[in-house]
Design a protein around this motif. Structure first.
Motif, short mmCIF file in Angstrom:
data_model
loop_
_atom_site.label_atom_id
_atom_site.label_comp_id
_atom_site.label_asym_id
_atom_site.label_seq_id
_atom_site.Cartn_x
_atom_site.Cartn_y
_atom_site.Cartn_z
N ALA A 1 -51.23 -0.29 6.77
CA ALA A 1 -52.05 -0.20 5.55
C ALA A 1 -52.92 1.06 5.52
O ALA A 1 -53.26 1.54 4.45
CB ALA A 1 -52.91 -1.44 5.41
N ARG A 2 -53.26 1.56 6.69
CA ARG A 2 -54.12 2.76 6.70
C ARG A 2 -53.35 4.01 7.11
O ARG A 2 -53.91 5.10 7.20
CB ARG A 2 -55.30 2.53 7.66
CG ARG A 2 -56.27 1.46 7.13
CD ARG A 2 -57.41 1.22 8.10
NE ARG A 2 -58.11 2.46 8.45
CZ ARG A 2 -58.88 2.61 9.53
NH1 ARG A 2 -59.03 1.61 10.37
NH2 ARG A 2 -59.48 3.75 9.76
N ALA A 3 -52.05 3.85 7.36
CA ALA A 3 -51.25 4.99 7.83
C ALA A 3 -50.87 5.92 6.68
O ALA A 3 -50.91 5.54 5.51
CB ALA A 3 -49.99 4.48 8.52
N HIS A 4 -50.53 7.12 7.04
CA HIS A 4 -50.02 8.12 6.09
C HIS A 4 -48.58 8.40 6.48
O HIS A 4 -48.20 8.23 7.64
CB HIS A 4 -50.82 9.42 6.20
CG HIS A 4 -52.27 9.26 5.95
ND1 HIS A 4 -52.89 9.69 4.79
CD2 HIS A 4 -53.24 8.68 6.70
CE1 HIS A 4 -54.17 9.39 4.84
NE2 HIS A 4 -54.41 8.78 6.00
N ALA A 5 -47.80 8.87 5.52
CA ALA A 5 -46.40 9.19 5.86
C ALA A 5 -45.93 10.41 5.08
O ALA A 5 -46.31 10.61 3.92
CB ALA A 5 -45.51 7.99 5.56
N PHE A 6 -45.14 11.21 5.74
CA PHE A 6 -44.51 12.38 5.11
C PHE A 6 -43.02 12.29 5.35
O PHE A 6 -42.56 12.18 6.50
CB PHE A 6 -45.06 13.67 5.73
CG PHE A 6 -46.47 13.98 5.30
CD1 PHE A 6 -46.70 14.81 4.20
CD2 PHE A 6 -47.55 13.44 5.97
CE1 PHE A 6 -48.00 15.10 3.79
CE2 PHE A 6 -48.85 13.71 5.56
CZ PHE A 6 -49.07 14.55 4.47
N LEU A 7 -42.28 12.35 4.26
CA LEU A 7 -40.81 12.32 4.37
C LEU A 7 -40.32 13.71 4.77
O LEU A 7 -40.89 14.72 4.38
CB LEU A 7 -40.23 11.90 3.01
CG LEU A 7 -38.78 11.48 2.98
CD1 LEU A 7 -38.50 10.34 3.94
CD2 LEU A 7 -38.39 11.04 1.56
N LEU A 8 -39.23 13.73 5.54
CA LEU A 8 -38.72 15.01 6.03
C LEU A 8 -38.17 15.91 4.93
O LEU A 8 -38.32 17.13 4.98
CB LEU A 8 -37.56 14.76 7.00
CG LEU A 8 -37.87 14.43 8.43
CD1 LEU A 8 -36.59 14.02 9.15
CD2 LEU A 8 -38.52 15.61 9.13
N ASP A 9 -37.49 15.30 3.95
CA ASP A 9 -36.72 16.16 3.04
C ASP A 9 -36.43 15.44 1.72
O ASP A 9 -36.64 14.23 1.61
CB ASP A 9 -35.43 16.64 3.72
CG ASP A 9 -34.69 15.53 4.45
OD1 ASP A 9 -35.06 14.36 4.31
OD2 ASP A 9 -33.71 15.84 5.17
N GLU A 10 -35.95 16.20 0.77
CA GLU A 10 -35.59 15.64 -0.54
C GLU A 10 -34.55 16.53 -1.20
O GLU A 10 -34.61 17.76 -1.10
CB GLU A 10 -36.84 15.56 -1.43
CG GLU A 10 -36.61 15.05 -2.85
CD GLU A 10 -35.98 13.64 -2.91
OE1 GLU A 10 -34.77 13.54 -2.62
OE2 GLU A 10 -36.69 12.69 -3.26
N TYR A 11 -33.56 15.90 -1.82
CA TYR A 11 -32.54 16.67 -2.54
C TYR A 11 -33.15 17.41 -3.72
O TYR A 11 -34.09 16.92 -4.36
CB TYR A 11 -31.47 15.73 -3.11
CG TYR A 11 -30.53 15.16 -2.09
CD1 TYR A 11 -29.64 15.97 -1.39
CD2 TYR A 11 -30.51 13.79 -1.84
CE1 TYR A 11 -28.75 15.42 -0.47
CE2 TYR A 11 -29.62 13.24 -0.92
CZ TYR A 11 -28.75 14.06 -0.24
OH TYR A 11 -27.88 13.53 0.66
#
Ligand code: GLP
Length: 253
Positions: free
Chosen positions: A58-68
């Motif tokens: 609930a308090r975490a952050h996330a960054f996705l590696l990539d996107e088309y």
């Protein structure tokens, strides 16, 4: 480099343990997320742990590696949609804290720079989940990518487009030709990188990483530079390693 050879369900548990331990230590941890088939067992396990109260993101952050680049907004195979379906919507991550490179920006280069800045502003990535392509790409960093590259636009190799065509009705022409991706430098800045690879098709890339030397034909070998990397592989992905037996027995790490 820590190399663990185990069945896929155990690999998912080991990776989930790393996430769980990190978040216990630092509830607002920054996770780096990967798409593809390989992390799905991990995401299932994270969903189970959140459901039964063993884990909260609930308090975490996330960054996705990539996107088309070039898919219409909301396309089911855009990675932003995929990660919501496979993980975000099944756990208690807050959507506003889940970041995806903006493939719909008017100026994608500026969007890449903003993405890098957002990672820095969040304090950097604590734990980066990674898969690997059959040709050794990580995120969408294809052969020739510079070690110090940051988030950028990459054109995909024919091999990657063929491999990923299974998500586009086996129509390779439907697979975008370009993507936004964290760079190798971005990935190398993560505090801990956990690479998951299963199946014989990954064996060559895994052997380049574990037994080879750093080279630009195999972007995954950039991880040899990473000070804290865990390589989680099954028997098939380990099948071309010189010392698979010793890794399997836990004698070599
Ligand atoms: C894609 C992604 C990578 C992923 C790779 C392997 O190209 N951009 O991040 O590691 O596929 O995917 P899979 O796990 O489905 O083999």
């Amino acid at each position: 480099m820590d190399v663990v050879v185990a069945p896929p369900d155990e690999l998912a548990l080991i990776a989930a343990d790393a996430v769980t331990a990190l978040v216990a230590r630092r509830p607002d941890a920054v996770l780096g997320l990967a798409t593809g088939s390989t992390p799905l067992g991990l995401y299932d396990e994270l969903a189970r742990r959140v459901a039964d109260g063993r884990l909260s993101l609930a308090r975490a952050h996330a960054f996705l590696l990539d996107e088309y680049l070039g898919l219409p907004a909301g396309h089911p195979e855009s990675y932003g949609e995929v990660i919501c379906r496979e993980l975000v919507d099944r756990v208690d991550l807050v959507r506003e804290r889940v970041h995806v490179p903006d493939a719909h920006a008017d100026d994608v280069d500026a969007a890449c720079a903003r993405y890098e800045a957002a990672i820095v502003a969040a304090g950097g990535i604590d734990l980066q989940i990674l898969g690997v392509g059959t040709n050794g790409h990580i995120a969408f960093n294809e052969r020739g990518c510079a070690l110090d590259s940051r988030t950028h636009v990459e054109s995909l190799t024919a091999q990657t487009r063929v491999d990923n065509s299974r998500f586009f009705g086996d129509d390779v022409d439907a697979v975008p030709t370009r993507a936004l991706t964290q760079g190798l430098g971005t990935i190398l800045d993560s505090r801990h990188a956990v690479l998951l690879a299963t199946g014989e098709r990954k064996a060559e890339a895994v052997a380049e990483l574990v037994d080879g030397s750093m080279n630009r034909d195999w972007p995954v070998t950039a991880l040899r530079q990473h000070p804290n990397v865990t390589v989680l592989i099954d028997d098939a992905a380990a099948s071309r390693l010189r010392d698979a037996d010793r890794y399997r027995a836990g004698l070599l790490r």
